[in-house]
Design a protein around this motif. Structure first.
Motif, short mmCIF file in Angstrom:
data_model
loop_
_atom_site.label_atom_id
_atom_site.label_comp_id
_atom_site.label_asym_id
_atom_site.label_seq_id
_atom_site.Cartn_x
_atom_site.Cartn_y
_atom_site.Cartn_z
N PHE A 9 0.83 -1.21 0.00
CA PHE A 9 0.00 0.00 0.00
C PHE A 9 0.86 1.25 0.00
O PHE A 9 0.57 2.23 -0.70
CB PHE A 9 -0.91 0.01 1.23
N VAL A 10 1.92 1.25 0.80
CA VAL A 10 2.78 2.44 0.91
C VAL A 10 3.49 2.72 -0.41
O VAL A 10 3.59 3.87 -0.85
CB VAL A 10 3.80 2.24 2.05
N VAL A 11 4.00 1.66 -1.05
CA VAL A 11 4.69 1.85 -2.33
C VAL A 11 3.75 2.39 -3.39
O VAL A 11 4.14 3.23 -4.23
CB VAL A 11 5.31 0.50 -2.79
N LEU A 12 2.51 1.94 -3.36
CA LEU A 12 1.54 2.40 -4.36
C LEU A 12 1.05 3.81 -4.10
O LEU A 12 0.50 4.45 -5.00
CB LEU A 12 0.34 1.44 -4.40
N ASP A 13 1.22 4.31 -2.87
CA ASP A 13 0.75 5.65 -2.53
C ASP A 13 1.87 6.36 -1.77
O ASP A 13 1.96 6.28 -0.54
CB ASP A 13 -0.52 5.58 -1.68
N GLU A 14 2.74 7.06 -2.48
CA GLU A 14 3.90 7.69 -1.86
C GLU A 14 3.53 8.85 -0.95
O GLU A 14 4.35 9.29 -0.14
CB GLU A 14 4.87 8.18 -2.94
N SER A 15 2.31 9.34 -1.04
CA SER A 15 1.91 10.48 -0.20
C SER A 15 1.90 10.12 1.28
O SER A 15 2.01 11.00 2.14
CB SER A 15 0.52 10.98 -0.62
N ILE A 16 1.76 8.83 1.61
CA ILE A 16 1.74 8.44 3.02
C ILE A 16 3.05 7.80 3.46
O ILE A 16 3.17 7.36 4.60
CB ILE A 16 0.59 7.46 3.31
N LEU A 17 4.06 7.79 2.57
CA LEU A 17 5.31 7.09 2.87
C LEU A 17 6.02 7.68 4.08
O LEU A 17 6.42 6.96 4.99
CB LEU A 17 6.23 7.13 1.65
N GLN A 18 6.19 9.00 4.13
CA GLN A 18 6.96 9.61 5.21
C GLN A 18 6.28 9.42 6.56
O GLN A 18 6.91 9.03 7.55
CB GLN A 18 7.17 11.11 4.94
N ALA A 19 4.98 9.68 6.60
CA ALA A 19 4.25 9.52 7.86
C ALA A 19 4.26 8.06 8.31
O ALA A 19 4.44 7.76 9.50
CB ALA A 19 2.81 10.02 7.71
N TYR A 20 4.11 7.15 7.38
CA TYR A 20 4.07 5.72 7.73
C TYR A 20 5.44 5.25 8.23
O TYR A 20 5.53 4.46 9.17
CB TYR A 20 3.64 4.90 6.53
N SER A 21 6.51 5.73 7.60
CA SER A 21 7.85 5.30 8.01
C SER A 21 8.12 5.66 9.45
O SER A 21 8.78 4.90 10.19
CB SER A 21 8.90 5.96 7.10
N PHE A 22 7.63 6.81 9.91
CA PHE A 22 7.81 7.20 11.30
C PHE A 22 6.87 6.44 12.22
O PHE A 22 7.26 5.99 13.29
CB PHE A 22 7.57 8.71 11.44
N TRP A 23 5.64 6.25 11.77
CA TRP A 23 4.62 5.63 12.61
C TRP A 23 4.87 4.15 12.83
O TRP A 23 4.64 3.61 13.91
CB TRP A 23 3.26 5.86 11.97
#
Length: 354
Positions: free
Chosen positions: A187-201
């Motif tokens: 999901f993260v790879v397909l939607d880069e807009s949430i990558l930074q927040a997800y990497s921290f979370w």
């Protein structure tokens, strides 16, 4: 005939007074230890960090007094982390104790068995649908993911393959967690807009939520805790075996289903708040059993007191070990919990656990 009086020496030697219940020393001691540890952890969480603050200034900052910088650090940043740690710790401690009871697996934990990974997948799916990792928009997805993963683990625990082996069930849970984590990464790879927040979370941190956000989902944690507390005597009966439980008037199937609901509410909400944090629900129930014995009527409530202390201490350690930067509480818990799991597995292997 009047009966002969009982000698005073014999009455003095009686250890128990009829009709009077003697205090449970282990329970009192365990409760005292848990409460003292929680109080110390809260004080440390408010006072210790990259900038240590004396307790007197901490109290002043909580009352809105003192310099603006101290009030900002304590009254906002550290209070947020402390409240988040209290709520998530209580939820993870209770859900870990429940998982160990329901699966009859002493090394069960929502993180190890994939419950947190299911909640994390739900959060990422919710973020992909709603466009962000905001708590209000993802918490219900997290609960759904945790519930689905809990159902899978419950089915596995009842299967012939895993029912007789804690290690096999743990390996199955680890495999499930890996699969769910892989789906989350997709999901993260397909939607880069949430990558930074997800990497921290995804590493598990107590810095992501404000007090207002946390208080908004406290009813979910309270609901899960109430369900768990209502199930404790039934779970103690199930520990004797399903046939014995039925003879005592307990319905094992319903107990397990409601336990699944409680675990989903507790672990799912904690994961939505702070990210997937493992090992809290594994380590703390074992520590509590060492203090008060195996009865779940004691273990679960005390785990809800001691687990927040454990998580807050991990968060404090993460603030000070990196020399100016910060290590997430989830990473610190992994460094603490993973060796303990290895030691337990090694001891179980020597004892014949397969």
């Amino acid at each position: 005939m009047v009966p002969a009086p009982i000698p005073a020496s014999e009455t003095a030697a009686r250890p128990v007074v009829p009709g009077r219940r003697q205090p449970d020393v282990r329970l009192v001691l365990g409760l005292a230890v848990a409460v003292a540890a929680l109080a110390a952890a809260v004080v440390a969480s408010l006072a210790i960090g990259a900038r240590p603050i004396p307790p007197a200034e901490v109290v002043g900052a909580l009352l809105g007094q003192g310099t603006q910088s101290v009030v900002g650090i304590v009254g906002e940043l550290r209070v947020n982390r402390t409240v988040l740690g209290l709520v998530c710790g209580a939820a993870l401690g209770a859900s870990g104790a429940l998982m160990q009871a329901v699966t009859r697996n002493p090394i069960a934990d929502p993180g190890i068995l994939g419950i947190n990974a299911g909640a994390a997948l739900g959060v990422v799916a919710g973020a992909a649908v709603t466009g962000g990792l905001g708590l209000a928009s993802t918490v219900w997805f997290a609960l759904a993911g945790a519930g689905a993963a809990s159902a899978v683990i419950l089915l596995l625990s009842a299967s012939a393959m895993a029912a007789s082996s804690p290690v096999r069930l743990t390996l199955a849970g680890v495999a499930l967690a890996a699969v769910l984590s892989g789906l989350s990464q997709t999901f993260v790879v397909l939607d880069e807009s949430i990558l930074q927040a997800y990497s921290f979370w995804q590493v598990g941190s107590l810095t992501a939520r404000s007090v207002d956000e946390v208080t908004g989902v406290i009813p979910l944690v309270v609901a899960g805790a109430v369900i768990a507390l209502l199930l404790l005597r039934g779970l103690d009966a199930i520990a004797l075996g399903d046939d014995s439980a039925v003879a005592l008037g307990v319905r094992p199937g319903w107990i397990r289903v409601w336990s699944l609901v409680a675990v989903a509410l507790l672990a799912g909400t904690a994961t939505a708040l702070a990210g997937p944090i493992s090992f809290v629900g594994l380590v703390v129930p074992h520590l509590v059993r060492g203090l008060v014995g195996p009865s779940l009527v004691r273990v679960v409530p005390l785990s809800m007191v001691l687990a927040p202390a454990f998580l807050l201490v991990a968060d404090v350690i993460g603030r000070v070990i990196a020399g100016g930067s910060e290590t997430a509480a989830g990473v610190v818990m992994a460094f603490i919990g993973a060796p303990l799991l290895i030691v337990y597995l090694a001891a179980g292997r020597r004892g014949g656990v397969a």
